[in-house]
Design a protein around this motif. Structure first.
Motif, PDB file in Angstrom:
ATOM      1  N   VAL A   1      -4.061  16.811  -8.478  1.00 32.77           N
ATOM      2  CA  VAL A   1      -3.096  16.038  -9.254  1.00 32.77           C
ATOM      3  C   VAL A   1      -3.630  15.904 -10.681  1.00 32.77           C
ATOM      4  CG1 VAL A   1      -1.870  13.847  -9.439  1.00 32.77           C
ATOM      5  CG2 VAL A   1      -2.443  14.765  -7.173  1.00 32.77           C
ATOM      6  N   ASN A   2      -2.883  16.431 -11.651  1.00 30.99           N
ATOM      7  CA  ASN A   2      -3.300  16.359 -13.054  1.00 30.99           C
ATOM      8  C   ASN A   2      -3.332  14.922 -13.529  1.00 30.99           C
ATOM      9  OD1 ASN A   2      -3.625  19.089 -13.411  1.00 30.99           O
ATOM     10  ND2 ASN A   2      -1.597  19.399 -14.269  1.00 30.99           N
TER      11      ASN A   2
ATOM     12  N   ASN B   1       0.881  -1.168   0.000  1.00 31.14           N
ATOM     13  CA  ASN B   1       0.000   0.000   0.000  1.00 31.14           C
ATOM     14  C   ASN B   1       0.914   1.213   0.000  1.00 31.14           C
ATOM     15  OD1 ASN B   1      -1.842   2.022   0.358  1.00 31.14           O
ATOM     16  ND2 ASN B   1      -2.795   1.138   2.160  1.00 31.14           N
ATOM     17  N   ASN B   2       1.310   1.667  -1.172  1.00 26.30           N
ATOM     18  CA  ASN B   2       2.278   2.734  -1.309  1.00 26.30           C
ATOM     19  C   ASN B   2       1.759   3.758  -2.311  1.00 26.30           C
ATOM     20  OD1 ASN B   2       4.656   3.865  -0.550  1.00 26.30           O
ATOM     21  ND2 ASN B   2       5.955   2.582  -1.824  1.00 26.30           N
ATOM     22  N   VAL B   3       1.800   5.034  -1.948  1.00 25.47           N
ATOM     23  CA  VAL B   3       1.293   6.102  -2.803  1.00 25.47           C
ATOM     24  C   VAL B   3       2.369   7.165  -2.959  1.00 25.47           C
ATOM     25  CG1 VAL B   3      -0.420   7.943  -2.994  1.00 25.47           C
ATOM     26  CG2 VAL B   3      -1.072   5.735  -2.051  1.00 25.47           C
ATOM     27  N   VAL B   4       2.576   7.609  -4.196  1.00 26.99           N
ATOM     28  CA  VAL B   4       3.450   8.740  -4.496  1.00 26.99           C
ATOM     29  C   VAL B   4       2.639   9.690  -5.363  1.00 26.99           C
ATOM     30  CG1 VAL B   4       5.584   9.502  -5.593  1.00 26.99           C
ATOM     31  CG2 VAL B   4       5.515   7.300  -4.417  1.00 26.99           C
ATOM     32  N   LEU B   5       2.485  10.928  -4.921  1.00 22.25           N
ATOM     33  CA  LEU B   5       1.703  11.920  -5.654  1.00 22.25           C
ATOM     34  C   LEU B   5       2.498  13.213  -5.790  1.00 22.25           C
ATOM     35  CD1 LEU B   5      -1.770  11.560  -3.897  1.00 22.25           C
ATOM     36  CD2 LEU B   5      -1.143  10.699  -6.149  1.00 22.25           C
ATOM     37  N   VAL B   6       2.320  13.888  -6.916  1.00 22.62           N
ATOM     38  CA  VAL B   6       2.852  15.231  -7.130  1.00 22.62           C
ATOM     39  C   VAL B   6       1.692  16.082  -7.596  1.00 22.62           C
ATOM     40  CG1 VAL B   6       4.401  16.663  -8.497  1.00 22.62           C
ATOM     41  CG2 VAL B   6       5.177  14.435  -7.683  1.00 22.62           C
ATOM     42  N   GLY B   7       1.464  17.188  -6.898  1.00 23.88           N
ATOM     43  CA  GLY B   7       0.375  18.074  -7.267  1.00 23.88           C
ATOM     44  C   GLY B   7       0.475  19.400  -6.542  1.00 23.88           C
ATOM     45  N   ARG B   8      -0.558  20.202  -6.721  1.00 22.25           N
ATOM     46  CA  ARG B   8      -0.600  21.524  -6.082  1.00 22.25           C
ATOM     47  C   ARG B   8      -1.639  21.536  -4.970  1.00 22.25           C
ATOM     48  NH1 ARG B   8       2.702  25.058  -8.334  1.00 22.25           N
ATOM     49  NH2 ARG B   8       3.298  24.707 -10.505  1.00 22.25           N
ATOM     50  N   MET B   9      -1.287  22.218  -3.885  1.00 26.56           N
ATOM     51  CA  MET B   9      -2.220  22.347  -2.765  1.00 26.56           C
ATOM     52  C   MET B   9      -3.362  23.282  -3.163  1.00 26.56           C
ATOM     53  SD  MET B   9       0.420  22.498   0.451  1.00 26.56           S
ATOM     54  CE  MET B   9      -0.903  22.716   1.625  1.00 26.56           C
TER      55      MET B   9
ATOM     56  N   GLY C   1      -1.398  26.551  -3.582  1.00 19.36           N
ATOM     57  CA  GLY C   1      -0.733  26.659  -4.866  1.00 19.36           C
ATOM     58  C   GLY C   1       0.644  26.031  -4.916  1.00 19.36           C
ATOM     59  N   ALA C   2       1.189  25.626  -3.762  1.00 19.08           N
ATOM     60  CA  ALA C   2       2.533  25.048  -3.722  1.00 19.08           C
ATOM     61  C   ALA C   2       2.559  23.701  -4.434  1.00 19.08           C
ATOM     62  CB  ALA C   2       2.991  24.882  -2.279  1.00 19.08           C
ATOM     63  N   LEU C   3       3.595  23.484  -5.239  1.00 17.85           N
ATOM     64  CA  LEU C   3       3.812  22.197  -5.887  1.00 17.85           C
ATOM     65  C   LEU C   3       4.590  21.326  -4.916  1.00 17.85           C
ATOM     66  CD1 LEU C   3       3.569  20.502  -8.514  1.00 17.85           C
ATOM     67  CD2 LEU C   3       5.846  21.391  -9.117  1.00 17.85           C
ATOM     68  N   ILE C   4       3.974  20.232  -4.481  1.00 21.63           N
ATOM     69  CA  ILE C   4       4.633  19.344  -3.526  1.00 21.63           C
ATOM     70  C   ILE C   4       4.509  17.898  -3.983  1.00 21.63           C
ATOM     71  CG2 ILE C   4       4.230  20.906  -1.577  1.00 21.63           C
ATOM     72  CD1 ILE C   4       2.114  18.918  -0.576  1.00 21.63           C
TER      73      ILE C   4
END
Length: 163
Positions: free
Chosen positions: A33-34, A3-11, A68-71
């Motif tokens: 997340v786009n 059960n592992n999740v990696v996400l990149v997106g904007r707050m 708006g922060a990209l994290i």
């Protein structure tokens, strides 16, 4: 089981930082997340993922990452349920983040041409920086400023290289 999740997106908003009765920090936020494809009418769609982060990483996220922060986050998916005030069973699926990384500086996010990319420093388990302002300034590691000071970490001439 994995059960592992990696996400990149904007707050989508500033994190909501709260404390449990036993004084444990917990922050909640939504990450946009786009999707990797466009809809039939050519528009980019996004998923809005609810995220929870605990303890010191929660405090660091609330101090450093704003709307708006990209994290980037790593964590796991969790499901839970509860009974609401109307007596109905409500099911919730969310990502419980273990840590996060800032993926751009505030200057880049706000469109300041003089800023530089922050380079993905991790604040997941690092202690919070001392804060004398209401919103702390991000370190600036531009190409002209070496984190090693005036000296280069390796002094190698081109003649020593095999290529």
């Amino acid at each position: 089981m994995i059960n592992n999740v990696v996400l990149v997106g904007r707050m989508t908003r500033d994190a909501d930082l709260r404390y449990t009765p036993s004084n444990v920090a917990v922050a909640t936020f939504t990450l946009a997340v786009n999707r990797p494809f466009k809809s039939q009418n050519g528009e980019r769609e996004a998923d809005f993922v609810n995220v929870v982060i605990w303890r010191q990483p929660a405090e660091n996220l609330a101090n450093w990452a704003k709307k708006g922060a990209l994290i980037g986050i790593t964590g796991r998916i969790q499901t839970r349920n509860y009974e609401n005030q109307q007596g109905q069973r409500v099911y919730v699926t969310e990502v419980v983040a273990d840590n996060f990384q800032m993926l751009e500086s505030r200057a880049v996010r706000e469109g300041n041409a003089g800023g530089s990319s922050f380079g993905g420093n991790s604040f997941g388990s690092a202690p919070a920086a001392s804060q004398s302002m209401s919103e702390p300034a991000m370190p600036d590691f531009s190409r002209n400023d070496s984190p090693f000071g005036a000296t280069s970490p390796m002094d190698i001439s081109d003649d020593d290289l095999p290529f």
